[in-house]
Design a protein around this motif. Sequence first.
Motif, PDB file in Angstrom:
ATOM      1  N   PHE A  36      -8.055  -1.747   8.203  1.00 51.58           N
ATOM      2  CA  PHE A  36      -6.881  -1.849   9.167  1.00 51.58           C
ATOM      3  C   PHE A  36      -7.281  -1.739  10.793  1.00 51.58           C
ATOM      4  CE2 PHE A  36      -4.968  -0.361   4.965  1.00 51.58           C
ATOM      5  CZ  PHE A  36      -4.156  -1.162   4.996  1.00 51.58           C
ATOM      6  N   LYS A  37      -8.449  -0.977  10.841  1.00 56.75           N
ATOM      7  CA  LYS A  37      -8.710  -0.494  12.320  1.00 56.75           C
ATOM      8  C   LYS A  37      -8.969  -1.530  13.115  1.00 56.75           C
ATOM      9  CE  LYS A  37     -11.464   2.301  14.963  1.00 56.75           C
ATOM     10  NZ  LYS A  37     -11.615   3.984  15.226  1.00 56.75           N
ATOM     11  N   GLY A  38      -8.063  -1.926  14.202  1.00 50.20           N
ATOM     12  CA  GLY A  38      -8.465  -2.896  15.278  1.00 50.20           C
ATOM     13  C   GLY A  38      -7.685  -4.331  14.735  1.00 50.20           C
ATOM     14  N   LYS A  39      -6.952  -4.182  13.476  1.00 52.80           N
ATOM     15  CA  LYS A  39      -6.516  -5.393  13.345  1.00 52.80           C
ATOM     16  C   LYS A  39      -5.182  -5.275  12.885  1.00 52.80           C
ATOM     17  CE  LYS A  39     -10.872  -6.203  10.273  1.00 52.80           C
ATOM     18  NZ  LYS A  39     -11.296  -5.982   8.969  1.00 52.80           N
ATOM     19  N   LYS A  40      -4.452  -6.692  12.770  1.00 58.89           N
ATOM     20  CA  LYS A  40      -3.179  -6.900  12.436  1.00 58.89           C
ATOM     21  C   LYS A  40      -3.118  -7.301  10.880  1.00 58.89           C
ATOM     22  CE  LYS A  40       1.054  -8.921  14.151  1.00 58.89           C
ATOM     23  NZ  LYS A  40       1.539  -9.876  15.275  1.00 58.89           N
ATOM     24  N   VAL A  41      -2.676  -6.621  10.079  1.00 59.03           N
ATOM     25  CA  VAL A  41      -2.492  -6.788   8.805  1.00 59.03           C
ATOM     26  C   VAL A  41      -1.290  -7.039   7.905  1.00 59.03           C
ATOM     27  CG1 VAL A  41      -3.596  -5.923   6.472  1.00 59.03           C
ATOM     28  CG2 VAL A  41      -4.951  -5.975   8.559  1.00 59.03           C
ATOM     29  N   VAL A  42      -1.031  -8.085   6.929  1.00 66.46           N
ATOM     30  CA  VAL A  42      -0.078  -7.794   6.087  1.00 66.46           C
ATOM     31  C   VAL A  42      -0.453  -7.228   4.820  1.00 66.46           C
ATOM     32  CG1 VAL A  42       1.766  -9.252   4.787  1.00 66.46           C
ATOM     33  CG2 VAL A  42       1.541  -9.470   7.513  1.00 66.46           C
ATOM     34  N   LEU A  43       0.042  -6.364   4.342  1.00 69.10           N
ATOM     35  CA  LEU A  43      -0.259  -5.931   2.842  1.00 69.10           C
ATOM     36  C   LEU A  43       0.983  -5.897   2.307  1.00 69.10           C
ATOM     37  CD1 LEU A  43      -2.529  -3.177   1.760  1.00 69.10           C
ATOM     38  CD2 LEU A  43      -0.072  -2.984   0.999  1.00 69.10           C
ATOM     39  N   PHE A  44       0.656  -6.378   0.999  1.00 65.99           N
ATOM     40  CA  PHE A  44       2.072  -6.497  -0.004  1.00 65.99           C
ATOM     41  C   PHE A  44       1.521  -5.830  -1.267  1.00 65.99           C
ATOM     42  CE2 PHE A  44       0.156 -10.421  -0.620  1.00 65.99           C
ATOM     43  CZ  PHE A  44       0.024 -10.733  -2.168  1.00 65.99           C
ATOM     44  N   SER A  45       2.431  -4.882  -1.762  1.00 60.28           N
ATOM     45  CA  SER A  45       1.915  -4.015  -3.215  1.00 60.28           C
ATOM     46  C   SER A  45       2.857  -4.388  -4.446  1.00 60.28           C
ATOM     47  CB  SER A  45       2.087  -2.580  -2.911  1.00 60.28           C
ATOM     48  OG  SER A  45       1.242  -1.882  -3.865  1.00 60.28           O
ATOM     49  N   TRP A 130       5.671   1.010  -6.416  1.00 63.05           N
ATOM     50  CA  TRP A 130       6.750   0.443  -6.272  1.00 63.05           C
ATOM     51  C   TRP A 130       6.385  -1.053  -5.457  1.00 63.05           C
ATOM     52  CZ3 TRP A 130      11.074   0.948  -8.478  1.00 63.05           C
ATOM     53  CH2 TRP A 130      12.241   0.558  -7.829  1.00 63.05           C
ATOM     54  N   ARG A 131       7.201  -1.943  -5.707  1.00 62.91           N
ATOM     55  CA  ARG A 131       6.991  -3.123  -4.971  1.00 62.91           C
ATOM     56  C   ARG A 131       7.373  -3.201  -3.547  1.00 62.91           C
ATOM     57  NH1 ARG A 131       6.283  -8.211  -7.326  1.00 62.91           N
ATOM     58  NH2 ARG A 131       7.432  -7.361  -9.518  1.00 62.91           N
ATOM     59  N   TYR A 132       6.671  -3.483  -2.332  1.00 60.47           N
ATOM     60  CA  TYR A 132       6.748  -3.300  -0.992  1.00 60.47           C
ATOM     61  C   TYR A 132       5.815  -4.336  -0.343  1.00 60.47           C
ATOM     62  CZ  TYR A 132       2.861  -0.041  -0.348  1.00 60.47           C
ATOM     63  OH  TYR A 132       1.298   0.294  -0.291  1.00 60.47           O
ATOM     64  N   SER A 133       6.180  -4.666   0.986  1.00 61.84           N
ATOM     65  CA  SER A 133       5.150  -5.155   1.958  1.00 61.84           C
ATOM     66  C   SER A 133       5.266  -4.623   3.273  1.00 61.84           C
ATOM     67  CB  SER A 133       5.481  -6.585   2.008  1.00 61.84           C
ATOM     68  OG  SER A 133       6.911  -6.716   2.541  1.00 61.84           O
ATOM     69  N   MET A 134       4.076  -4.802   3.947  1.00 60.16           N
ATOM     70  CA  MET A 134       4.368  -3.839   5.306  1.00 60.16           C
ATOM     71  C   MET A 134       3.413  -4.715   6.330  1.00 60.16           C
ATOM     72  SD  MET A 134       2.236  -0.403   4.767  1.00 60.16           S
ATOM     73  CE  MET A 134       0.458  -0.323   3.985  1.00 60.16           C
ATOM     74  N   LEU A 135       3.734  -4.566   7.618  1.00 62.27           N
ATOM     75  CA  LEU A 135       2.901  -4.994   8.818  1.00 62.27           C
ATOM     76  C   LEU A 135       2.324  -3.732   9.507  1.00 62.27           C
ATOM     77  CD1 LEU A 135       1.822  -7.228  10.630  1.00 62.27           C
ATOM     78  CD2 LEU A 135       4.020  -6.809  12.189  1.00 62.27           C
ATOM     79  N   VAL A 136       0.755  -3.802   9.388  1.00 63.60           N
ATOM     80  CA  VAL A 136       0.211  -2.732   9.908  1.00 63.60           C
ATOM     81  C   VAL A 136      -0.614  -3.315  11.018  1.00 63.60           C
ATOM     82  CG1 VAL A 136      -1.496  -1.074   9.414  1.00 63.60           C
ATOM     83  CG2 VAL A 136      -0.158  -1.790   7.436  1.00 63.60           C
ATOM     84  N   GLU A 137      -0.615  -2.401  12.139  1.00 65.67           N
ATOM     85  CA  GLU A 137      -1.449  -2.949  13.203  1.00 65.67           C
ATOM     86  C   GLU A 137      -2.153  -1.529  13.740  1.00 65.67           C
ATOM     87  OE1 GLU A 137       0.754  -4.717  16.695  1.00 65.67           O
ATOM     88  OE2 GLU A 137       2.055  -5.705  15.379  1.00 65.67           O
ATOM     89  N   ASP A 138      -3.727  -1.990  13.629  1.00 65.59           N
ATOM     90  CA  ASP A 138      -4.609  -0.790  14.131  1.00 65.59           C
ATOM     91  C   ASP A 138      -4.237   0.452  13.486  1.00 65.59           C
ATOM     92  OD1 ASP A 138      -6.822   0.397  15.280  1.00 65.59           O
ATOM     93  OD2 ASP A 138      -5.703   1.034  17.106  1.00 65.59           O
ATOM     94  N   GLY A 139      -4.010   0.182  12.045  1.00 68.96           N
ATOM     95  CA  GLY A 139      -3.756   1.442  11.047  1.00 68.96           C
ATOM     96  C   GLY A 139      -2.159   1.973  11.227  1.00 68.96           C
ATOM     97  N   LYS A 140      -1.539   1.535  12.168  1.00 72.40           N
ATOM     98  CA  LYS A 140      -0.260   2.055  12.263  1.00 72.40           C
ATOM     99  C   LYS A 140       0.967   1.185  11.532  1.00 72.40           C
ATOM    100  CE  LYS A 140      -0.739   4.970  16.220  1.00 72.40           C
ATOM    101  NZ  LYS A 140      -1.356   5.771  15.228  1.00 72.40           N
ATOM    102  N   ILE A 141       1.818   1.683  10.637  1.00 70.39           N
ATOM    103  CA  ILE A 141       2.696   0.873   9.903  1.00 70.39           C
ATOM    104  C   ILE A 141       3.943   0.489  10.981  1.00 70.39           C
ATOM    105  CG2 ILE A 141       4.366   0.846   8.156  1.00 70.39           C
ATOM    106  CD1 ILE A 141       2.635   2.884   6.743  1.00 70.39           C
ATOM    107  N   VAL A 142       3.797  -0.672  11.251  1.00 69.50           N
ATOM    108  CA  VAL A 142       4.879  -1.216  12.133  1.00 69.50           C
ATOM    109  C   VAL A 142       6.172  -1.439  11.513  1.00 69.50           C
ATOM    110  CG1 VAL A 142       5.466  -3.183  13.872  1.00 69.50           C
ATOM    111  CG2 VAL A 142       2.800  -2.367  13.725  1.00 69.50           C
ATOM    112  N   LYS A 143       6.212  -2.083  10.207  1.00 64.61           N
ATOM    113  CA  LYS A 143       7.266  -2.474   9.494  1.00 64.61           C
ATOM    114  C   LYS A 143       7.279  -2.393   8.069  1.00 64.61           C
ATOM    115  CE  LYS A 143      11.471  -4.391   9.105  1.00 64.61           C
ATOM    116  NZ  LYS A 143      12.744  -3.217   9.323  1.00 64.61           N
ATOM    117  N   LEU A 144       7.896  -1.809   7.493  1.00 62.05           N
ATOM    118  CA  LEU A 144       7.883  -1.761   5.795  1.00 62.05           C
ATOM    119  C   LEU A 144       9.267  -2.179   5.478  1.00 62.05           C
ATOM    120  CD1 LEU A 144       6.161   0.028   3.559  1.00 62.05           C
ATOM    121  CD2 LEU A 144       8.094   1.588   3.577  1.00 62.05           C
ATOM    122  N   PHE A 145       8.844  -3.030   4.314  1.00 66.29           N
ATOM    123  CA  PHE A 145       9.841  -3.666   3.468  1.00 66.29           C
ATOM    124  C   PHE A 145       9.750  -3.001   2.167  1.00 66.29           C
ATOM    125  CE2 PHE A 145       9.351  -7.006   6.830  1.00 66.29           C
ATOM    126  CZ  PHE A 145      10.518  -7.204   7.246  1.00 66.29           C
TER     127      PHE A 145
END
Length: 173
Positions: A36-45, A130-145
């Motif tokens: 996650f560091k220095g990146k914009k990442v989409v993670l879904f679980s 649990w089923r979720y997805s999130m947008l993470v920017e530089d290790g910070k959660i920007v949006k969680l669904f």
Amino acid sequence: MTSNVPNIVFKTRVRDESIGGDNPFRWQDVSSDDIFKGKKVVLFSLPGAYTPTCSSTHLPGYEAKYQDIIDQGVDDVYCLSVNDAFTMFQWSKHLGIEHVKMLPDGNGDFTRLMGMLVKKENLGFGYRSWRYSMLVEDGKIVKLFSEPGFSDNCPDDPFTVSDADTMLDYLKS
């Protein structure tokens, strides 16, 4: 939920041709910072490899929309599950996944620290995500669904907001 992703070490397997033989893979520790560091990442679980909704819709949906997501300035797309590295690898191979990166949370550490670990004993699964997805920017959660109805031993498997289309709509807004 925290505003930062949990800081843990994932136990992963990576291809290493120098090993040779039929199984040219080695263990590699990958930290949250590595991902996650220095990146914009989409993670879904999702709850589990090879399970119906996860295999028919959730993971294939992100694979199909991968380039559209990357085109929104995202660096990587990860699929996380409380499964081991071997299972995650074979599942992605079985589904023909080429772009989404598989992230094994075998001990459930990341999922637990995210507050997303639930019992699925009613299905014989033990503890799962649990089923979720999130947008993470530089290790910070920007949006969680997060899917509605978060609970242990949930009688159904909600899948309404953690899909690729919902994330893509958010990224485009």
